[in-house]
Enzyme design. Structure first.
Site, mmCIF file in Angstrom:
data_model
loop_
_atom_site.group_PDB
_atom_site.id
_atom_site.type_symbol
_atom_site.label_atom_id
_atom_site.label_comp_id
_atom_site.label_asym_id
_atom_site.label_seq_id
_atom_site.Cartn_x
_atom_site.Cartn_y
_atom_site.Cartn_z
ATOM 1 N N GLY C 206 0.792 -1.235 0.000
ATOM 2 C CA GLY C 206 0.000 0.000 0.000
ATOM 3 C C GLY C 206 0.814 1.270 0.000
ATOM 4 O O GLY C 206 1.966 1.284 -0.447
ATOM 5 N N GLU C 231 -5.841 -7.946 -6.554
ATOM 6 C CA GLU C 231 -5.418 -7.750 -5.166
ATOM 7 C C GLU C 231 -4.270 -6.740 -5.097
ATOM 8 O O GLU C 231 -3.235 -6.934 -5.737
ATOM 9 C CB GLU C 231 -4.956 -9.088 -4.565
ATOM 10 C CG GLU C 231 -4.708 -8.985 -3.061
ATOM 11 C CD GLU C 231 -3.963 -10.202 -2.526
ATOM 12 O OE1 GLU C 231 -3.414 -10.097 -1.422
ATOM 13 O OE2 GLU C 231 -3.909 -11.232 -3.219
ATOM 14 N N LEU C 232 -4.415 -5.704 -4.318
ATOM 15 C CA LEU C 232 -3.410 -4.636 -4.241
ATOM 16 C C LEU C 232 -2.029 -5.175 -3.855
ATOM 17 O O LEU C 232 -1.865 -5.781 -2.794
ATOM 18 C CB LEU C 232 -3.849 -3.571 -3.213
ATOM 19 C CG LEU C 232 -2.883 -2.387 -3.052
ATOM 20 C CD1 LEU C 232 -2.758 -1.580 -4.329
ATOM 21 C CD2 LEU C 232 -3.299 -1.516 -1.878
ATOM 22 N N ASP C 233 -1.045 -4.951 -4.712
ATOM 23 C CA ASP C 233 0.340 -5.384 -4.481
ATOM 24 C C ASP C 233 0.444 -6.888 -4.210
ATOM 25 O O ASP C 233 1.397 -7.346 -3.566
ATOM 26 C CB ASP C 233 0.983 -4.598 -3.320
ATOM 27 C CG ASP C 233 0.996 -3.100 -3.584
ATOM 28 O OD1 ASP C 233 1.112 -2.712 -4.754
ATOM 29 O OD2 ASP C 233 0.878 -2.318 -2.631
ATOM 30 N N GLY C 234 -0.537 -7.633 -4.711
ATOM 31 C CA GLY C 234 -0.577 -9.061 -4.410
ATOM 32 C C GLY C 234 -0.303 -9.963 -5.602
ATOM 33 O O GLY C 234 -0.308 -11.185 -5.470
#
Lengths: 289, 289, 289, 289
Positions: C206, C231-234
């Site tokens: 994030g 998925e954020l940064d996933g």
């Protein structure tokens, strides 16, 4: 800096940043005829805080060992609102090792200890398993077996604390000790328990970090040595190390590659602690040269 | 430490190690009401030599810009047998880039310069080829083409020196400039020419180091930024970087991987020089924090 | 491996691990008179899955470009339950860059592109700010300004998708684009959006990772390039890099040191993608030699 | 790949690069019903040479142990003009360690050996000094003291060779053995003596490399493991490692930091050799996955 033939005085300190602070401290040593052999300072601009480690020869210094502390306290520490620690190089700290089943960190520490690189005494090694008893005995060190279960943890930790006290242990090294110490236990050795966590913290807190790293598909793994606080894997970080990996590396290979990082990083942290080169402030460390 | 709103004074110095040296210097600043914003010192035990960089705010200091140098000279430098340099943060140095055909270091320096990371002026870029003229002009910088051959080297270097003088150039960066400067040229910019050599010095001095590294079968390649002296690739090292390689890497791949190290290492060195964080003593450097 | 004068065929594939799979694939190429110029395979023992990238010269191959796909599909891919992709080296992919205000990754990509290191076309650069318009135009590339607010995000992303389609963009590189793409946007470019996150993932997911790293007191910082998923940064990690830091490094210095890692790691990832050396399986990547 | 429950066959080979070579080798295994558990190949375009390591399960293979060699020789090796080696995973190699006075590499190897990481037997440790006799005996290994002087070197080496032969030693590891072996000695163990040199070769060949590194003022130090040839520190490199240093590091600190690199790099090389993952060609190594 490695070969001091005479005993030295080591002071680590931190205080609000203020004009003339370096002048004041170094002048105190100079006026008392001290010969500085190491000096490292750091100013944290955001925190407006000053940190310093200074080491000078006791030989020729015009204050006796007993006089240094009160003199420094009154002329420097109190007026500067300082937190500080005084040590003499010939105070050899007593270190207890806590281990479990894995031998790599234990061997690395014992071999360095024996080679004179880590200047500490090791009165005993504590383990919840018997697997490493032979290794410890090989080095002529006392091995204490204290098995831990969910049921007996409270009383066994009490027993550990008694044994540690009995041996005048100054600090504890968790050399891949697989138990989580209770918050109560930790309060007995504040800023004096060093752990090695087998991940690049804060990634992969807790159990099985190599499995988690493999599942996430990272391209670099790491290990982190830190002071233990009541927060799991959350204490001040002393040192970290990494190793590049690839898709070829199975979990088993990560574990194996990780061992090399773990032992080096833990030993570096222990050495920094023993050499009085660490200082903690607000859950972060200053590591002096 | 990055954001000084007011102008600062920077002194770099070295002298024989002596009792009370830190006290003396910091007291000078303190008595004149200076507020230190950075201080880093180093004592070389073998050489018995003391090195220091100290930076303080001009604002509020009780000496004027003009008074600092004579005051420091008389009260500190002369009695301590010191070699020292004084700078003010607002003196922006003038840097000339020398390039040839490869663009990666040039782009990296120009992009950082434009982004404000490298606090220097670039009055001109000199090249013995025209290949990079467009790149330089893109950035609105003067490009000077001075072709060099074995025959015309003496006169062309004379021409270069004239142009550099004309533009009041303070220091020169050889950003993969493929010519060896003559010893005479170097004497005009002592400790003020920075080169990037595409090997891990002192391994692979001279031409075609990636070919030599490949032939030797090394498993790690490197790059080295250093001050230029009359000895080829023999000057004081400022910084080095490395990259792990394998048998899969052909010479072409080494050259490509090497470019990434070269540009980072050269830019770090240039930044250290511009920020007045380097000091040379006996063909080695002290790089301050 | 870098200099193929003739066009090559590249197949990336994965399938359940099975006896004879390498023999089967290489025999297909051999029987059709193909000359292999690169071959790299990997077997994941835990997943019981086989991965391979093979590249051979089209020149002299007994199948035409059009015949290869159906022939491979029928004789290899279907019987082996394979997922696979076919490319020809002369298909130059079209890459759109998304940027915001920071120039370091943009410059690094454009400089490499211009130097021929990244073999892609760049039909346009999209930005939600105008700060980098001049940089982009310097390189003669179309700059499209599409400001994004919480209110207009849906329609602006629609506009972006139209422009990308119009320019036949094959994949997108987020070169420090500070917006989070909607899940819907991402579905239009599955496994074809590359991001650089300025932390050592999965640590510090994030916003403001350098601030978080500083607050946690880590001793190493990193950057991670990955394919973007919902998925954020996933998403699957392509590459990571790190830099050692100390207590001297303020947040500003972390940001500055981090830029060097970010740009190198992003460019390496883009190059791997363009050279068809990446393969995704279960949110992890295989990066071929 | 780490846990083979059944015995495996390992072949390492190199030959002129030729069409169909991978197909030919993998087809040989497939037709004989072999299950490949590891395969890694490499083509050197400049040398036009093909390298491969392949490992398959003996269990279920249609040829017996005795039949494999002649079958492979006739159907593959001879027609392909191949140089090759055959091993079975259950052939545990016998390794002799040569040491002198420093214990760090010795401890590291013995600890790994004991932990099962290095799958070799250690019938004896040879030393020209008695300093490490206790360490060796601690691990229950035979210690042989063979002092070497300029005068007795020829006869003492003869004695060493006899003892090595007597114990059926397969290869020798020089774990900071401070003697240079004679060219004659080396010819008895071609490609079977592994040394650790305490520098980043080819920099600082010969004695006292840390002193030389300090004098040159490098910013990174290294260590190199290599096969011993008659040329001092000139044999094929297996692995290298580095550590970043600064002007604060005295020679003593370089020696200390260097120890950590030396032991890790030597142990990795020994492990690669024992796992049959190394191949030498023209004074360079291929290190398989």
């Amino acid at each position: 800096m490695e070969k001091h033939h005479s005993e030295t005085v080591i002071i680590r300190m931190h205080c609000p940043d203020q004009r003339g602070i370096v002048a004041r401290i170094t002048d105190f040593i100079y006026r008392n005829n001290g010969n500085i052999v190491a000096l490292d300072q750091h100013t944290d601009r955001d925190e407006k805080r000053f940190f310093m480690r200074v080491e000078w020869e006791l030989d020729g210094f015009s204050l006796t060992k007993e006089q240094i502390s009160p003199a420094f306290e009154h002329s420097i520490a109190i007026p500067c609102k300082m937190k500080w620690k005084l040590n003499f190089s010939e105070q050899i700290p007593k270190m207890a090792l806590f281990v479990s089943k894995m031998s790599h960190c234990l061997y690395d520490l014992l071999a360095r200890h024996q080679g004179g690189e880590i200047k500490a005494e090791i009165p005993l090694v504590v383990s919840n398993h018997k697997d490493l008893e032979d290794v410890v005995k090989k080095f002529g060190i006392k091995f204490v077996h204290i098995p831990i279960t969910a049921e007996n943890k409270v009383e066994q930790e009490k027993k550990e604390l008694e044994i540690l006290k009995e041996h005048n242990v100054d600090f504890i090294v968790l050399a891949r000790y697989m138990q989580v110490l209770s918050a109560d236990f930790v309060t007995h050795y504040p800023e004096r328990i060093i752990n090695i966590h087998h991940s690049f913290l804060p990634a992969f807190v807790g159990a099985k970090p190599y499995h988690a790293a493999h599942a996430r598909g990272v391209k670099i793994i790491g290990a982190t040595s830190h002071y233990v606080t009541s927060e799991l894997d959350g204490g001040p970080i002393i040192d970290q190390g990494i190793s590049r990996i690839s898709h070829h590396d199975s979990v088993d290979r990560l574990i194996q590659k990780g061992r090399d990082i773990e032992k080096i990083v833990l030993s570096r942290a222990v050495k920094a602690h023993v050499d009085r080169k660490t200082l903690i402030y607000k859950n972060r460390t200053v590591i002096f040269n």
